[in-house]
Design an enzyme around this catalytic site. Structure first.
Site, short mmCIF file in Angstrom:
data_model
loop_
_atom_site.label_atom_id
_atom_site.label_comp_id
_atom_site.label_asym_id
_atom_site.label_seq_id
_atom_site.Cartn_x
_atom_site.Cartn_y
_atom_site.Cartn_z
CB CYS A 1 35.44 40.65 29.80
SG CYS A 1 34.34 41.75 30.28
CB CYS B 1 32.41 54.45 39.44
SG CYS B 1 30.85 54.45 38.27
C1 DTB Z 1 29.62 40.75 35.37
O1 DTB Z 1 28.62 40.49 35.45
N1 DTB Z 1 30.44 40.15 36.30
C2 DTB Z 1 31.74 40.78 36.11
C3 DTB Z 1 31.71 41.37 34.65
N2 DTB Z 1 30.23 41.20 34.43
C4 DTB Z 1 32.26 42.69 34.54
C5 DTB Z 1 32.29 41.81 37.32
C6 DTB Z 1 32.33 41.03 38.62
C7 DTB Z 1 32.86 41.81 39.66
C8 DTB Z 1 33.05 41.49 41.01
C9 DTB Z 1 33.50 42.48 41.88
C10 DTB Z 1 34.70 42.95 41.72
O2 DTB Z 1 35.68 42.16 41.46
O3 DTB Z 1 35.08 44.47 41.96
FE1 SF4 Z 2 30.23 52.39 38.57
FE2 SF4 Z 2 29.74 49.95 37.30
FE3 SF4 Z 2 30.73 49.83 39.89
FE4 SF4 Z 2 28.17 50.89 39.11
S1 SF4 Z 2 28.79 48.80 39.09
S2 SF4 Z 2 29.63 51.80 40.67
S3 SF4 Z 2 28.40 51.92 37.29
S4 SF4 Z 2 31.51 50.52 38.31
#
Ligand code: DTB
Ligand code: SF4
Ligand code: SAM
Length: 331
Positions: A108, A64
């Protein structure tokens, strides 16, 4: 006395326009009084002992262009996460079917993009339609959206869009520099205008202060409409990310469970009708800590043994915890 009277609590519920001072005063309440107040608000607006289950799938991983300091998928991080292309719709539908069989009511789909490209949109519409056809609610988190992209996803049937403000406006620039707080608000506006439900929250335990947590909840509760769904993540410290490495050097920056529960409780009181999701970081939380979060108003979790690039409490652990606490999955 620094205790808020029931009258103050009522004032806190007559949103919009909740003040920073009211939010700060809530954080100052004795812990048990705060949790009791939050629970009273919770059972006035939501079914008791019910927790909504969502399942996540990374549909496009890594590489990203954004520099979010917590994220393993940023090209700026040295986390070892390999960049992959958008996966095919059949794989997505198979994962959605498995999530539904495991009791999840929402699916999701997350993509590591700054924003979706025009050429990706038809594949995304196809995923939305096919996941929805399974009888699941659909959610996507794809980065920034233009008004036209939000309209088109809504047209395809997307129910929820997740886009987090992540932290307070004051702390934001310490975490992300490649897109602004205002960019995030603009995307949230496009999502709301398109008629989709807004899922917006952030991360606790990134080295922010109590003042930042107050500013974060104030920003969420002051959106033109409070989010329908508020994910509260505890930072999952990932080696090779800016914040994961910072936390390894200063373990005390990690948020303690009591402060996390306080933040859940204040979120519940200030956004009484929103669903509050106890999101990433649950794996490192005790069962008692999670139980307090449910008491304080959390009423959604991510199920399954993966989040996007990190692990999550598996279904067995959650089934056992729900049995212990007398909780039931809700739709
Ligand atoms: C959110 O607030 N938490 C979720 C979802 N929205 C997309 C993502 C959590 C990611 C945790 C780190 C990972 O697994 O990379
Ligand atoms: Fe990319 Fe979303 Fe990770 Fe930020 S949180 S580096 S926008 S994937
Ligand atoms: N790229 C999209 C975006 O940023 O909008 C969607 C995916 S992104 C991974 C979704 C959210 O997951 C982030 O806004 C952040 O709040 C949360 N998140 C990411 N990495 C995390 C981590 N290591 N710990 C806790 N939460 C995290």
């Amino acid at each position: 006395m620094n205790h808020l009277s029931p009258l103050d609590t009522a004032a806190a519920q007559s949103l919009p326009g909740i003040s920073r001072e009211t939010i700060a005063a809530l954080f100052e309440l004795p812990f048990l009084d705060l949790v009791a107040q939050a629970h009273a608000v919770h059972i006035r607006h939501h079914p008791r002992n019910a927790v909504q289950l969502s399942t996540l799938l990374s549909i496009k991983t890594g590489g990203c262009a954004e520099d979010c300091g917590y994220c393993s998928q940023s090209a700026f991080a040295k986390s070892g996460v390999k960049a992959q292309k958008l996966i095919d719709a059949d794989t997505v539908v198979a994962a959605a079917r498995a999530a539904k069989a495991a009791g999840s009511s929402r699916f999701c789909m997350g993509a590591a993009w700054r924003e979706p490209k025009a050429r990706d949109m038809p594949a995304l519409f196809d995923m939305v339609r096919r996941v929805k056809a399974l009888g699941l609610e659909t959610c996507m988190t794809l980065g920034m959206l233009s008004g036209d992209q939000a309209d088109a996803l809504a047209e395809a049937g997307l129910d929820y869009y997740n886009h987090n403000i992540d932290t307070s406006p004051d702390y934001y620039d310490r975490v992300i520099t490649t897109r602004s707080f205002q960019d995030r608000l603009d995307t949230l506006d496009h999502v709301r205008q398109a008629g989709m439900a807004v899922c917006c929250g952030g991360i606790l335990g990134m080295g922010e202060t109590r003042e930042d947590r107050i500013g974060f909840l104030h920003a969420l509760a002051s959106l033109p409409e409070p989010p329908d769904s508020v994910p509260l993540n505890a930072l999952v410290p990932i080696p090779g990310t800016m914040l994961g490495d910072m936390l390894a050097d200063t373990p005390l920056a990690r948020i303690d469970e009591i402060e996390f529960v306080r933040t859940v409780a204040v979120a519940r009181i200030t956004m009484p009708r929103s669903v509050v999701r106890l999101s990433a970081g649950r794996e490192s939380m005790s069962e008692a800590g999670q139980a307090l979060c449910f008491m304080a108003g959390a009423n959604s979790i991510f199920t399954g043994d993966r989040l996007l690039t990190t692990s999550n409490n598996g279904g067995d652990a959650d089934t056992a915890l729900f049995a212990k606490l007398g909780l039931a999955p809700s739709s």
